[in-house]
Each structure stands twice: as C-alpha cells, then as structure tokens.
Design a protein around this motif. Structure first.
Motif, PDB file in Angstrom:
ATOM      1  N   ASP A 110       0.832  -1.204   0.000  1.00  0.00           N
ATOM      2  CA  ASP A 110       0.000   0.000   0.000  1.00  0.00           C
ATOM      3  C   ASP A 110       0.872   1.261   0.000  1.00  0.00           C
ATOM      4  OD1 ASP A 110      -2.825  -0.948   0.223  1.00  0.00           O
ATOM      5  OD2 ASP A 110      -2.051  -1.901   2.006  1.00  0.00           O
ATOM      6  N   VAL A 111       1.845   1.277   0.873  1.00  0.00           N
ATOM      7  CA  VAL A 111       2.715   2.455   0.997  1.00  0.00           C
ATOM      8  C   VAL A 111       3.521   2.658  -0.286  1.00  0.00           C
ATOM      9  CG1 VAL A 111       4.648   3.462   2.252  1.00  0.00           C
ATOM     10  CG2 VAL A 111       2.851   2.259   3.502  1.00  0.00           C
ATOM     11  N   ALA A 112       4.114   1.576  -0.808  1.00  0.00           N
ATOM     12  CA  ALA A 112       4.918   1.680  -2.027  1.00  0.00           C
ATOM     13  C   ALA A 112       4.071   2.145  -3.206  1.00  0.00           C
ATOM     14  CB  ALA A 112       5.571   0.338  -2.333  1.00  0.00           C
ATOM     15  N   LEU A 113       2.829   1.637  -3.292  1.00  0.00           N
ATOM     16  CA  LEU A 113       1.933   2.015  -4.382  1.00  0.00           C
ATOM     17  C   LEU A 113       1.600   3.501  -4.310  1.00  0.00           C
ATOM     18  CD1 LEU A 113       0.084   1.252  -6.757  1.00  0.00           C
ATOM     19  CD2 LEU A 113      -1.673   0.639  -5.083  1.00  0.00           C
ATOM     20  N   ALA A 134      -4.315   5.788  -3.525  1.00  0.00           N
ATOM     21  CA  ALA A 134      -4.395   4.441  -4.068  1.00  0.00           C
ATOM     22  C   ALA A 134      -4.831   3.485  -2.958  1.00  0.00           C
ATOM     23  CB  ALA A 134      -3.049   4.010  -4.643  1.00  0.00           C
ATOM     24  N   PHE A 135      -5.723   2.576  -3.299  1.00  0.00           N
ATOM     25  CA  PHE A 135      -6.263   1.631  -2.327  1.00  0.00           C
ATOM     26  C   PHE A 135      -6.178   0.220  -2.891  1.00  0.00           C
ATOM     27  CE2 PHE A 135      -8.412   5.689  -1.877  1.00  0.00           C
ATOM     28  CZ  PHE A 135      -8.296   5.954  -0.520  1.00  0.00           C
ATOM     29  N   VAL A 136      -5.886  -0.737  -2.042  1.00  0.00           N
ATOM     30  CA  VAL A 136      -5.827  -2.145  -2.423  1.00  0.00           C
ATOM     31  C   VAL A 136      -6.955  -2.876  -1.699  1.00  0.00           C
ATOM     32  CG1 VAL A 136      -4.433  -4.235  -2.486  1.00  0.00           C
ATOM     33  CG2 VAL A 136      -3.331  -1.999  -2.726  1.00  0.00           C
ATOM     34  N   THR A 144      -8.318  -5.989  -6.056  1.00  0.00           N
ATOM     35  CA  THR A 144      -8.631  -4.811  -6.859  1.00  0.00           C
ATOM     36  C   THR A 144      -7.792  -3.642  -6.371  1.00  0.00           C
ATOM     37  OG1 THR A 144     -10.911  -5.543  -7.223  1.00  0.00           O
ATOM     38  CG2 THR A 144     -10.455  -3.212  -7.567  1.00  0.00           C
ATOM     39  N   VAL A 145      -7.256  -2.895  -7.312  1.00  0.00           N
ATOM     40  CA  VAL A 145      -6.472  -1.698  -6.992  1.00  0.00           C
ATOM     41  C   VAL A 145      -7.205  -0.483  -7.556  1.00  0.00           C
ATOM     42  CG1 VAL A 145      -4.308  -0.458  -7.376  1.00  0.00           C
ATOM     43  CG2 VAL A 145      -4.265  -2.903  -6.915  1.00  0.00           C
ATOM     44  N   VAL A 146      -7.463   0.484  -6.706  1.00  0.00           N
ATOM     45  CA  VAL A 146      -8.135   1.720  -7.118  1.00  0.00           C
ATOM     46  C   VAL A 146      -7.145   2.867  -6.967  1.00  0.00           C
ATOM     47  CG1 VAL A 146     -10.055   3.299  -6.711  1.00  0.00           C
ATOM     48  CG2 VAL A 146     -10.361   0.834  -6.364  1.00  0.00           C
ATOM     49  N   ILE A 147      -6.907   3.594  -8.057  1.00  0.00           N
ATOM     50  CA  ILE A 147      -5.995   4.739  -8.050  1.00  0.00           C
ATOM     51  C   ILE A 147      -6.764   5.979  -8.498  1.00  0.00           C
ATOM     52  CG2 ILE A 147      -3.910   5.755  -9.054  1.00  0.00           C
ATOM     53  CD1 ILE A 147      -2.820   2.943  -9.415  1.00  0.00           C
TER      54      ILE A 147
END
Length: 282
Positions: A110-113, A134-136, A144-147
């Motif tokens: 999460d942090v890296a994204l 950004a959320f995982v 699912t990844v939301v940016i």
C-alpha cells in the motif's frame, strides 16, 4: 427541468439504466444526481458512477497529508461518512474528524503504491494542486487496486484597483479514477488485468466580479471512459507494482491524447472550416 424516467422493464437492470442515464448528465453534478437516483433504486452501488473526488486534509498531529475521498474505501458512522486515508489506514470525515475504530496499518505494498503514484503525478502534472490516492482491496487470491488522481488549477486576476483584491478567473480540474481488477489465471504466475479508467474534466470561467464582465462566462465539463485488458506474468514472490505502473502511465497518456483530439482538436477544425465557409465582407 428535464425529467428522466428509468423503466426497469425496458433495460437489463437498474444499474445499466443508471449508467446509461449518467452518460448524458454533466459529471460535475454526479454526486447530487447519484443521490437522487438512489432514492428510487436504493440497492444501486455507489461505485456504479464515478463521483468527483474531494480532498481531505489529515490533521498535522496525524501526519498532515492530503488524500482523496473514494467510494471504494468509506464507512458510515452516526449518519456521517468517513473515508479511508491510504497513508495511515484511518478513516476521516471531510472536516478532518477521525473515526476512532477500524484503523488498519497499511501494508508495505500500500505504501509503495501510494508513493509511486505520487511520484508519477508530481513528475507529469507538477505538485501544485495535485493530490493522489491508491487503495488495495483484497479478495482471496484476487484483488482490486483503485488509483485516483486529481489536479486542480485556477488562474487569478487582479481585482479592483482600489481594494487590490484577487479573484479566480477560471478553474480547471482533471479527475481520473483507475480500477484494476487483478485475477489469478489458470497458468502459474499469470494474472488477468482488467483496467477501467474514467476521466472527469471540467473548465469553469464563470464569475460575478464586475471587472470580468466582458470575459467569456462558461462551464465546460465532460467524461471519458476506457477499458483495456492485459495478461501479465508475475513471477512467484514478484511485485505487481511495475505492471500497474506501466498500465497507469499508458492509460493516462492515452486519455490526454484523446482529450486533446476530442475536446480541442475537433472544435479547432470545425472553427477553421466555418472561417473558410464565410464569404469575405460578410
């Protein structure tokens, strides 16, 4: 006032009817219109239509970072909506109030994204007026990844000479939501990526200031949605971050190019054609 009627007998579902309806409505009013539609279709998911994100400021004591509201990461409590902060995992209302419960420490991914997305946005769009989140959302072996990316700018004009005040002459917003549905494939280390991107663009030059009386008063807004699919090979123990980053960069570039063509290129061509069609001395 226009009245839209959703006839569920003539469409596959209330969801498809709502999505079709919103394609004809201004995106700047999506939040208000979604609330009206959900009064008739209470089971309609809040993520079916992109809603312009809003900026929430985390109190300085908790890090002082800004993030964007997301319909994918929110919680209701005591008739108030709290949104998840990707930087510390806590939930905050738009006024900065923190929800005492349900805070979860963000993972290393999460942090890296979030750091990677923030770096990309600052390089491409500049840091001024730029906020990203950004959320995982895990779902077993899939996730699912939301940016979300939001860039807001405004130009300032000087006010009357006697008071020296300044007023915004126009404001423009670039608001994109990227949803990556990542499903583990049948083959080893292979994943199926479905990337849905929605851009909401607005330009508002309306003002009531007397010194701008001769200025063009208008509100331009529109949305653009694109979907692409990829099969991605991620070695065991490898990271999805490089694949997500590549697809995000490609999609943002694609959206910028299409906006340049659709919103600016075609009107420019139409105006030039009109100029050639008008006879001299008309």
């Amino acid at each position: 006032m226009a009245v839209a009627v959703i006839d569920e007998d003539k469409c596959e579902s209330g969801l498809s009817a709502a999505v079709d309806l919103f394609s004809y409505l201004p995106p700047t009013k999506n939040a208000e219109n979604l609330a009206l539609v959900r009064a008739f279709l209470p089971d309609l998911p809040g993520t079916c239509v992109p809603v312009p994100s809003r900026i929430v400021s985390v109190p300085a004591a908790a890090g002082g970072k800004e993030f964007l509201t997301s319909e994918y990461a929110k919680q209701e409590s005591n008739a108030k909506t709290y949104y998840k902060c990707p930087w510390n995992g806590a939930f905050y209302a738009e006024d900065g109030e923190r929800l005492d419960s349900n805070a979860t420490e963000p993972s290393g991914f999460d942090v890296a994204l979030n750091e990677a997305v923030a770096t990309y946005c600052n390089l491409y769009y500049g840091s001024e007026g730029m906020v990203s989140s950004a959320f995982v959302l895990p779902d077993g072996s899939n996730f699912t990844v939301v940016i979300q990316i939001k860039k807001a700018v405004s130009s300032i004009v000087d006010g009357a000479e006697d008071d020296g005040e300044e007023f915004p002459a126009c404001a423009a917003t670039w608001d994109t939501t990227h949803v990556f549905e990542i499903v583990k494939g049948e083959e080893a280390d292979k994943y199926e990526y479905t990337h849905r991107a929605t851009l909401q663009l607005s330009f508002d030059s309306r003002t009531e200031q007397p010194q701008n009386a001769g200025q063009l008063q208008c509100l331009l807004a529109g949305n653009l949605s694109r979907v692409q699919q990829h099969a991605v090979l991620v070695p065991s123990g490898g990271e999805h971050l490089p694949a997500i980053g590549r697809q995000l960069e490609e999609m943002e570039s694609r959206l910028r190019n299409e906006v340049q063509t659709i919103y600016f290129g075609r009107p420019h061509d139409a105006i030039n054609e009109l100029r050639r069609a008008v006879p001299e001395g008309f």
